[in-house]
Write a protein that holds these residues in place. Structure first.
Motif, PDB file in Angstrom:
ATOM      1  N   GLU A   1      -1.907 -44.113 -16.914  1.00  0.00           N
ATOM      2  CA  GLU A   1      -1.855 -44.350 -18.358  1.00  0.00           C
ATOM      3  C   GLU A   1      -1.547 -43.062 -19.112  1.00  0.00           C
ATOM      4  N   LEU A   2      -2.163 -41.962 -18.689  1.00  0.00           N
ATOM      5  CA  LEU A   2      -1.904 -40.679 -19.342  1.00  0.00           C
ATOM      6  C   LEU A   2      -0.467 -40.224 -19.105  1.00  0.00           C
ATOM      7  N   PHE A   3       0.061 -40.502 -17.918  1.00  0.00           N
ATOM      8  CA  PHE A   3       1.455 -40.160 -17.636  1.00  0.00           C
ATOM      9  C   PHE A   3       2.396 -40.960 -18.531  1.00  0.00           C
ATOM     10  N   GLY A   4       2.126 -42.264 -18.682  1.00  0.00           N
ATOM     11  CA  GLY A   4       2.950 -43.088 -19.559  1.00  0.00           C
ATOM     12  C   GLY A   4       2.898 -42.627 -20.997  1.00  0.00           C
ATOM     13  N   PHE A   5       1.689 -42.260 -21.447  1.00  0.00           N
ATOM     14  CA  PHE A   5       1.551 -41.732 -22.805  1.00  0.00           C
ATOM     15  C   PHE A   5       2.321 -40.423 -22.955  1.00  0.00           C
ATOM     16  N   GLY A   6       2.190 -39.527 -21.962  1.00  0.00           N
ATOM     17  CA  GLY A   6       2.863 -38.236 -22.034  1.00  0.00           C
ATOM     18  C   GLY A   6       4.377 -38.381 -22.074  1.00  0.00           C
ATOM     19  N   ALA A   7       4.917 -39.283 -21.254  1.00  0.00           N
ATOM     20  CA  ALA A   7       6.362 -39.486 -21.241  1.00  0.00           C
ATOM     21  C   ALA A   7       6.855 -40.049 -22.567  1.00  0.00           C
ATOM     22  N   THR A   8       6.100 -41.001 -23.125  1.00  0.00           N
ATOM     23  CA  THR A   8       6.496 -41.598 -24.402  1.00  0.00           C
ATOM     24  C   THR A   8       6.430 -40.575 -25.533  1.00  0.00           C
ATOM     25  N   PHE A   9       5.352 -39.785 -25.540  1.00  0.00           N
ATOM     26  CA  PHE A   9       5.202 -38.783 -26.596  1.00  0.00           C
ATOM     27  C   PHE A   9       6.246 -37.681 -26.460  1.00  0.00           C
ATOM     28  N   ALA A  10       6.571 -37.299 -25.221  1.00  0.00           N
ATOM     29  CA  ALA A  10       7.521 -36.207 -24.996  1.00  0.00           C
ATOM     30  C   ALA A  10       8.902 -36.553 -25.545  1.00  0.00           C
ATOM     31  N   ILE A  11       9.339 -37.795 -25.328  1.00  0.00           N
ATOM     32  CA  ILE A  11      10.686 -38.163 -25.781  1.00  0.00           C
ATOM     33  C   ILE A  11      10.751 -38.241 -27.299  1.00  0.00           C
ATOM     34  N   THR A  12       9.619 -38.506 -27.948  1.00  0.00           N
ATOM     35  CA  THR A  12       9.627 -38.558 -29.419  1.00  0.00           C
ATOM     36  C   THR A  12       9.785 -37.180 -30.036  1.00  0.00           C
ATOM     37  N   GLN A  13       9.608 -36.121 -29.241  1.00  0.00           N
ATOM     38  CA  GLN A  13       9.751 -34.762 -29.749  1.00  0.00           C
ATOM     39  C   GLN A  13      11.150 -34.201 -29.500  1.00  0.00           C
ATOM     40  N   THR A  14      12.065 -35.046 -29.040  1.00  0.00           N
ATOM     41  CA  THR A  14      13.425 -34.607 -28.748  1.00  0.00           C
ATOM     42  C   THR A  14      14.414 -35.330 -29.657  1.00  0.00           C
ATOM     43  N   ILE A  15      15.684 -34.981 -29.494  1.00  0.00           N
ATOM     44  CA  ILE A  15      16.733 -35.617 -30.284  1.00  0.00           C
ATOM     45  C   ILE A  15      16.902 -37.081 -29.899  1.00  0.00           C
ATOM     46  N   ALA A  16      16.396 -37.441 -28.724  1.00  0.00           N
ATOM     47  CA  ALA A  16      16.502 -38.825 -28.239  1.00  0.00           C
ATOM     48  C   ALA A  16      15.269 -39.637 -28.610  1.00  0.00           C
ATOM     49  N   ALA A  17      14.573 -39.255 -29.684  1.00  0.00           N
ATOM     50  CA  ALA A  17      13.319 -39.900 -30.056  1.00  0.00           C
ATOM     51  C   ALA A  17      13.468 -41.394 -30.278  1.00  0.00           C
ATOM     52  N   ILE A  18      14.617 -41.820 -30.779  1.00  0.00           N
ATOM     53  CA  ILE A  18      14.807 -43.247 -31.068  1.00  0.00           C
ATOM     54  C   ILE A  18      14.798 -44.084 -29.789  1.00  0.00           C
ATOM     55  N   GLY A  19      14.946 -43.427 -28.639  1.00  0.00           N
ATOM     56  CA  GLY A  19      14.979 -44.166 -27.375  1.00  0.00           C
ATOM     57  C   GLY A  19      13.632 -44.345 -26.719  1.00  0.00           C
ATOM     58  N   PHE A  20      12.538 -43.988 -27.404  1.00  0.00           N
ATOM     59  CA  PHE A  20      11.224 -44.102 -26.762  1.00  0.00           C
ATOM     60  C   PHE A  20      10.848 -45.540 -26.398  1.00  0.00           C
ATOM     61  N   PRO A  21      11.375 -46.591 -27.087  1.00  0.00           N
ATOM     62  CA  PRO A  21      11.039 -47.948 -26.622  1.00  0.00           C
ATOM     63  C   PRO A  21      11.522 -48.226 -25.206  1.00  0.00           C
ATOM     64  N   VAL A  22      12.568 -47.530 -24.753  1.00  0.00           N
ATOM     65  CA  VAL A  22      13.063 -47.735 -23.395  1.00  0.00           C
ATOM     66  C   VAL A  22      12.012 -47.293 -22.382  1.00  0.00           C
ATOM     67  N   ILE A  23      11.316 -46.183 -22.669  1.00  0.00           N
ATOM     68  CA  ILE A  23      10.245 -45.722 -21.780  1.00  0.00           C
ATOM     69  C   ILE A  23       9.162 -46.778 -21.676  1.00  0.00           C
ATOM     70  N   ILE A  24       8.795 -47.339 -22.808  1.00  0.00           N
ATOM     71  CA  ILE A  24       7.762 -48.378 -22.819  1.00  0.00           C
ATOM     72  C   ILE A  24       8.247 -49.621 -22.069  1.00  0.00           C
ATOM     73  N   LEU A  25       9.522 -49.949 -22.228  1.00  0.00           N
ATOM     74  CA  LEU A  25      10.085 -51.116 -21.548  1.00  0.00           C
ATOM     75  C   LEU A  25      10.040 -50.947 -20.032  1.00  0.00           C
ATOM     76  N   LEU A  26      10.240 -49.719 -19.543  1.00  0.00           N
ATOM     77  CA  LEU A  26      10.214 -49.464 -18.105  1.00  0.00           C
ATOM     78  C   LEU A  26       8.816 -49.628 -17.511  1.00  0.00           C
ATOM     79  N   LEU A  27       7.783 -49.582 -18.355  1.00  0.00           N
ATOM     80  CA  LEU A  27       6.427 -49.767 -17.856  1.00  0.00           C
ATOM     81  C   LEU A  27       6.159 -51.213 -17.430  1.00  0.00           C
ATOM     82  N   ILE A  28       6.975 -52.144 -17.937  1.00  0.00           N
ATOM     83  CA  ILE A  28       6.768 -53.560 -17.598  1.00  0.00           C
ATOM     84  C   ILE A  28       7.031 -53.828 -16.120  1.00  0.00           C
TER      85      ILE A  28
END
Length: 341
Positions: A222-249
């Motif tokens: 869970e902490l890894f998933g949170f870290g990956a989602t938060f990390a991408i929001t701090q980059t230029i690709a922030a709008i793509g963070f739903p893809v990270i969440i989608l991969l958790l399914i």
């Protein structure tokens, strides 16, 4: 203090866009090429809205809330599509379900009572907890919220809003975040792992897990998933963070059952909402939709005044009080809204 300058909330004219333009954008002047360029971003936004709004709705109807009236997921998505379309034409931010305000709203409508758990023994004996007796399900608070939101566009209230310092708003969101963390599943699992066993309730569902390392591994994931989602929001690709969440399914569906047992997953990752709430969308993953009579759907079981049902659990590791429910009429999910620029 009167000489101290504070940044306050910027406001515009009453019932007028924040920019110097009319209410309607000139979308008929947009080039065709720009429409196709916007499609990938629209897909990402659709994924975000589908995820965020449904998660907001599920948490607002969690198993800890003994709701009587069934969910309206499909109506929610229809309304979300209509409001998003209107917002696009007007050129204003898109409204969407919001966490944690949505469950806060439901929680504010709860009537609670104090109970003691008679199953406790030894050092744990005498522990009491506050449980939800019932929820006052109505539409008045939602309607009042919408009217008040519209009222904030009026001249007098805009003057008042302009007096609010940025620090006050920052403090408000800080308190909301702290309250959300207090009931977060990851937080509660970490507290369980750190807490002395003599202070852990015997009815805590996490206590039924035989392999304690399974709790550690699940929290780490869970902490890894949170870290990956938060990390991408701090980059230029922030709008793509739903893809990270989608991969958790697919990860939860295909990979986790290879290590964790079904009993462990039913406790560590229990459905947020009860089968009663999930009926309109085909039930929860991995569970039988056709529940037998008296199943834990929160509809046909009487009040329990003696304590907590040890088999009721939520993703957060809490036990629930089961209350009798009967009436089944559709009601709108209590929502606040998030605005996306």
């Amino acid at each position: 203090m009167a000489s101290v300058k504070l940044q306050t909330l910027p406001t515009s004219k009453a019932f007028f866009p924040t920019q110097d333009r009319g209410w309607f954008i000139n979308f008929w002047n947009i080039d065709v090429a720009d429409v196709f360029i916007a499609i990938p971003f629209a897909i990402l936004l659709t994924i975000l809205f589908y995820f965020d709004h449904n998660v907001s709705s599920l948490i607002a109807q969690g198993t800890e809330f003994p709701l009587r009236k069934p969910a309206g997921f499909h109506w929610d998505m229809v309304l979300l599509g209509l409001t998003t379309g209107v917002a696009g034409i007007l050129g204003i931010p898109f409204p969407n379900g919001l966490i944690p305000q949505a469950p806060f709203h439901t929680n504010a409508l709860c009537v609670t009572r104090q109970v003691s758990d008679e199953a406790e023994t030894g050092a744990s004996k005498g522990h009491t907890s506050r449980v939800i007796d019932h929820v006052v399900e109505q539409r008045v608070s939602n309607l009042a919220q919408g009217i008040l939101t519209l009222g904030t566009m009026s001249g007098p209230l805009l003057v008042v809003l302009h007096l609010i310092p940025h620090g006050v708003l920052a403090g408000l969101f800080f308190v909301m975040g702290i309250r959300a963390l207090e009931g977060n599943g990851i937080t509660l699992k970490m507290v369980y792992l750190a807490k002395d066993r003599s202070f852990t309730a015997a009815t805590d569902p996490l206590s039924r897990i035989q392999r304690k390392e399974a709790v550690y591994y699940f929290v780490a994931l869970e902490l890894f998933g949170f870290g990956a989602t938060f990390a991408i929001t701090q980059t230029i690709a922030a709008i793509g963070f739903p893809v990270i969440i989608l991969l958790l399914i697919p990860m939860r569906t295909f990979l986790l059952p290879k290590y964790f047992t079904s009993e462990e997953l039913s406790i560590l990752d229990a459905p947020t909402a009860s089968p009663f709430t999930m009926e309109s969308v085909g039930g929860s993953f991995g569970e039988d939709v056709a529940s037998p009579p008296g199943a834990s759907d929160g509809r046909n079981r009487p009040h329990s005044s003696d304590g907590l049902d040890e088999h009721d659990s939520t993703e957060r590791g809490e036990s629930n009080l089961n209350t009798e429910t009967s009436s089944r009429y559709w009601t709108g999910t209590p929502h606040y809204v998030r605005y996306y620029e």
